[in-house]
Write a protein that holds these residues in place. Structure first.
Motif, mmCIF file in Angstrom:
data_model
loop_
_atom_site.group_PDB
_atom_site.id
_atom_site.type_symbol
_atom_site.label_atom_id
_atom_site.label_comp_id
_atom_site.label_asym_id
_atom_site.label_seq_id
_atom_site.Cartn_x
_atom_site.Cartn_y
_atom_site.Cartn_z
ATOM 1 N N GLU A 31 0.841 -1.208 0.000
ATOM 2 C CA GLU A 31 0.000 0.000 0.000
ATOM 3 C C GLU A 31 0.871 1.252 0.000
ATOM 4 N N THR A 32 0.317 2.353 -0.498
ATOM 5 C CA THR A 32 1.021 3.629 -0.467
ATOM 6 C C THR A 32 1.461 3.944 0.954
ATOM 7 N N GLY A 33 2.724 4.283 1.119
ATOM 8 C CA GLY A 33 3.223 4.662 2.449
ATOM 9 C C GLY A 33 3.685 3.485 3.288
ATOM 10 N N ASP A 34 3.513 2.268 2.796
ATOM 11 C CA ASP A 34 4.035 1.117 3.543
ATOM 12 C C ASP A 34 5.558 1.195 3.590
ATOM 13 N N PHE A 35 6.125 0.926 4.760
ATOM 14 C CA PHE A 35 7.575 0.763 4.905
ATOM 15 C C PHE A 35 7.741 -0.651 5.449
ATOM 16 N N ILE A 36 8.052 -1.561 4.521
ATOM 17 C CA ILE A 36 8.077 -2.986 4.845
ATOM 18 C C ILE A 36 9.507 -3.438 5.080
ATOM 19 N N THR A 37 9.737 -4.137 6.183
ATOM 20 C CA THR A 37 11.030 -4.798 6.355
ATOM 21 C C THR A 37 10.845 -6.256 5.949
ATOM 22 N N LEU A 38 11.763 -6.714 5.096
ATOM 23 C CA LEU A 38 11.649 -8.045 4.503
ATOM 24 C C LEU A 38 12.768 -8.940 5.024
ATOM 25 N N LEU A 39 12.359 -10.002 5.709
ATOM 26 C CA LEU A 39 13.314 -10.949 6.302
ATOM 27 C C LEU A 39 13.206 -12.293 5.608
ATOM 28 N N GLY A 40 14.218 -13.121 5.800
ATOM 29 C CA GLY A 40 14.154 -14.488 5.281
ATOM 30 C C GLY A 40 15.530 -15.098 5.250
ATOM 31 N N THR A 41 15.586 -16.424 5.270
ATOM 32 C CA THR A 41 16.881 -17.101 5.247
ATOM 33 C C THR A 41 17.591 -16.854 3.919
ATOM 34 N N ASN A 42 18.892 -17.142 3.877
ATOM 35 C CA ASN A 42 19.642 -17.058 2.628
ATOM 36 C C ASN A 42 18.958 -17.962 1.603
ATOM 37 N N GLY A 43 18.755 -17.401 0.424
ATOM 38 C CA GLY A 43 18.161 -18.206 -0.643
ATOM 39 C C GLY A 43 16.644 -18.268 -0.624
ATOM 40 N N ALA A 44 15.997 -17.517 0.291
ATOM 41 C CA ALA A 44 14.534 -17.558 0.387
ATOM 42 C C ALA A 44 13.851 -16.914 -0.820
ATOM 43 N N GLY A 45 14.578 -16.003 -1.491
ATOM 44 C CA GLY A 45 14.009 -15.347 -2.669
ATOM 45 C C GLY A 45 13.806 -13.845 -2.510
ATOM 46 N N LYS A 46 14.424 -13.251 -1.493
ATOM 47 C CA LYS A 46 14.221 -11.818 -1.228
ATOM 48 C C LYS A 46 14.723 -10.947 -2.383
ATOM 49 N N SER A 47 15.974 -11.181 -2.804
ATOM 50 C CA SER A 47 16.518 -10.364 -3.894
ATOM 51 C C SER A 47 15.757 -10.636 -5.192
ATOM 52 N N THR A 48 15.322 -11.882 -5.363
ATOM 53 C CA THR A 48 14.542 -12.221 -6.560
ATOM 54 C C THR A 48 13.242 -11.408 -6.574
ATOM 55 N N LEU A 49 12.630 -11.280 -5.406
ATOM 56 C CA LEU A 49 11.397 -10.482 -5.309
ATOM 57 C C LEU A 49 11.673 -9.033 -5.714
ATOM 58 N N LEU A 50 12.780 -8.479 -5.225
ATOM 59 C CA LEU A 50 13.128 -7.102 -5.594
ATOM 60 C C LEU A 50 13.421 -7.000 -7.097
ATOM 61 N N ASN A 51 14.063 -8.037 -7.644
ATOM 62 C CA ASN A 51 14.372 -8.018 -9.081
ATOM 63 C C ASN A 51 13.104 -8.064 -9.936
ATOM 64 N N VAL A 52 12.090 -8.769 -9.441
ATOM 65 C CA VAL A 52 10.807 -8.778 -10.174
ATOM 66 C C VAL A 52 10.192 -7.383 -10.116
ATOM 67 N N ILE A 53 10.239 -6.773 -8.932
ATOM 68 C CA ILE A 53 9.624 -5.452 -8.777
ATOM 69 C C ILE A 53 10.376 -4.396 -9.603
ATOM 70 N N ASN A 54 11.724 -4.497 -9.635
ATOM 71 C CA ASN A 54 12.462 -3.461 -10.393
ATOM 72 C C ASN A 54 12.517 -3.746 -11.895
ATOM 73 N N GLY A 55 12.027 -4.918 -12.303
ATOM 74 C CA GLY A 55 11.909 -5.206 -13.735
ATOM 75 C C GLY A 55 13.116 -5.908 -14.328
#
Ligand SMILES: Nc1ncnc2c1ncn2[C@@H]1O[C@H](COP(=O)(O)OP(=O)(O)OP(=O)(O)O)[C@@H](O)[C@H]1O
Length: 249
Positions: A31-55
């Motif tokens: 949502e607009t204004g959300d400041f989300i902290t994203l946690l997860g083990t190594n290899g969980a897919g966090k950077s992949t999620l950011l890569n999908v969002i950034n295109g």
């Protein structure tokens, strides 16, 4: 702006022995204004999620909608114009053979026609001086220094300033303080929180530090094996011990 991820699945090396599904039917509404902290083990897919969002990574299936606009249908340049990102590596995000001021001018002109006439740079110097004066690491004294000659902390502070100098629709932070010493890291995180709060930015920040995940932002998401296993705004109720139970196998 609201960013909706609908049933996102990413598969790398499809059709080969190396085929791997990383994000698995992941749905998330930021949502607009959300400041989300994203946690997860190594290899969980966090950077992949950011890569999908950034295109930079196209999902194999699913939709990515920004206020209803399907970002995956846009050109890479147009998609990227909605997103600003600061990476873990201080070497990324700034051009090493350009000065601090030149990098700031580039960031200011993001999305506009890029011209770097010295006269225009000169005209912006008082503004850059004022902007950097409030920042840690004496960046205001280094406006004419090549960014390749800055310390890691100065470079990350500059990357963060560049990412937020114009108001990004979505700000992505990928462990942007992890490579810095504890004091410099804490200073940049404090600045990050202040700028996000003041400008009411919408932000997704990856961190491995549980206390930072609890301290900053309004919402925590934990990713495990390509899926969201916790998504809550009730951060006050959460303890580090409870978070750790989501990391267990
Ligand atoms: N292009 C790729 N090709 C093959 N495997 C990949 C690719 N990108 C990511 N992976 C794998 O997918 C998994 C998820 O990677 P990702 O970088 O998203 O994890 P992460 O949660 O950010 O991890 P970390 O905390 O270690 O940074 C990892 O096992 C990684 O090795």
């Amino acid at each position: 702006m609201t960013l909706e991820l609908k049933n996102i699945t990413t598969v790398v090396n499809p059709g080969t022995d190396e085929e791997k599904k990383i994000l698995k039917n992941l749905s998330l509404t930021i949502e607009t204004g959300d400041f989300i902290t994203l946690l997860g083990t190594n290899g969980a897919g966090k950077s992949t999620l950011l890569n999908v969002i950034n295109g930079s990574l196209k999902p194999s299936s699913g939709q990515l909608l920004l206020d209803g606009i399907d970002l995956t249908s846009l050109s890479d340049v147009k998609h990227a114009s909605y997103i600003a990102q600061v990476f873990q590596d201080p070497k990324m995000g700034t051009a090493p053979r350009m000065t601090v001021a030149e990098n700031l001018l580039l960031a200011l002109k993001r999305g506009q026609k890029r011209t770097l006439r010295p006269r225009r740079l000169q005209a912006h110097l008082p503004q850059f001086k004022e902007l950097t004066a409030k920042l840690p690491n004496n960046l205001s004294e280094r406006l004419h220094t090549f960014t390749g000659d800055l310390s890691g902390g100065q470079r990350q502070t500059l990357s963060f300033l560049m990412a937020t100098i114009t108001r990004p629709d979505i700000l992505l932070l990928d462990e942007h303080t992890a490579a810095l010493d504890p004091n410099t890291s804490a200073e940049l995180l404090k600045l990050t929180d202040e700028v996000i709060t003041e400008k009411k930015l919408t932000c997704l920040m990856i961190t491995h530090r549980l206390q930072d995940a609890l301290r900053y932002g309004n919402r925590i998401i934990i990713l495990k094996d390509g899926q969201i296993v916790l998504d809550t705004r009730d951060k006050k109720e959460l303890t580090e011990e409870q978070i750790l139970t989501y990391f267990a196998n």
